[in-house]
Scaffold this motif. Structure first.
Motif: not given
Length: 234
Positions: A50-51, A121-122, A168-170, A176-177
């Motif tokens: 979802d994110v 995932r990078h 970039t921040w999102f 990713l976290p």
């Protein structure tokens, strides 16, 4: 003489304290674990979290918003057809906004390809697009004559720069976290379910229970009376 029992008691208590995980596994509800694992598997079957979907929607919003601002700029300058011919066919780096629109298209294609289709995932793809966007916009603001063309000379470069860094921040602090945390939870729940299955065997089915046939009421008394009647009378 009292030292040996005391040592044995301390060793026993330390051995119990050293096995908290075993007690935790006994306290696990297998039904809840299976439900949690099925929910994680359902998310994996969807193909995208979802994110990450929210991130892709924001990238799409970036492209549409820059396109809308560029179309408004074309209308303000005296008509879409005339200004479009001037900015596209007779492109001038110092006065045209067409390259800012192409920059938004570039970000959209790279990020959707990397994080929606390839499910990367990078952070290298977002780092590449943000670096290219920042360098191009800084050079355009310094070299070009956008500030002499009214409000859009400020709005388009600033909005494009801000949207690139928000993406970039999102991705770096949300997408990713959160996906890594969900994957760790899935692995922990799967490992706990395997240990719980070993410690808590499955419930026996009805066919595995055996109940002897019911005895007829009063059968013991009848047998005793028979034995008494068959005894010889002395």
């Amino acid at each position: 003489m009292n030292r040996v029992p005391a040592d044995a008691e301390n060793a026993h208590s330390s051995s119990l304290e050293s096995c908290p995980s075993l007690r935790d596994v006994h306290s696990i509800n297998p039904t809840q674990l299976m439900a949690r694992i099925e929910s994680y598997e359902g998310r994996e079957k969807k193909g995208i979290s979802d994110v990450r979907r929210t991130f892709c929607l924001f990238v799409t919003f970036d492209l549409l918003f820059i396109t809308l601002l560029w179309i408004i700029e074309l209308n303000v300058k005296g008509g879409i057809e005339t200004t479009l011919e001037k900015e596209v066919l007779h492109y001038d780096y110092t006065s045209s906004y067409f390259d800012i629109f192409l920059l938004a298209v570039f970000r959209f294609k790279v990020l959707i390809l990397a994080y929606a289709m390839c499910r990367l995932r990078h952070w290298w793809a977002i780092a590449f697009t943000t670096a290219v966007t920042s360098a191009f916009l800084l050079a355009k603001v310094i070299i070009s004559q956008l500030f002499s063309q009214g409000a859009f000379g400020y709005v388009l470069p600033i909005i494009s720069f801000i949207l690139a860094w928000i993406e970039t921040w999102f991705l770096d602090f949300k997408v990713l976290p959160q996906e890594a945390e969900e994957e760790n939870r899935f692995l922990i729940a799967q490992d706990a379910s395997e240990r719980a299955a070993l410690l808590h065997p499955g419930v026996l089915s009805d066919g595995q229970f055996y109940s002897p046939p019911e005895s007829v009421a009063g059968s013991d008394e009848d047998s005793e009376e028979k034995q008494d009647s068959e005894k010889p009378i002395v």
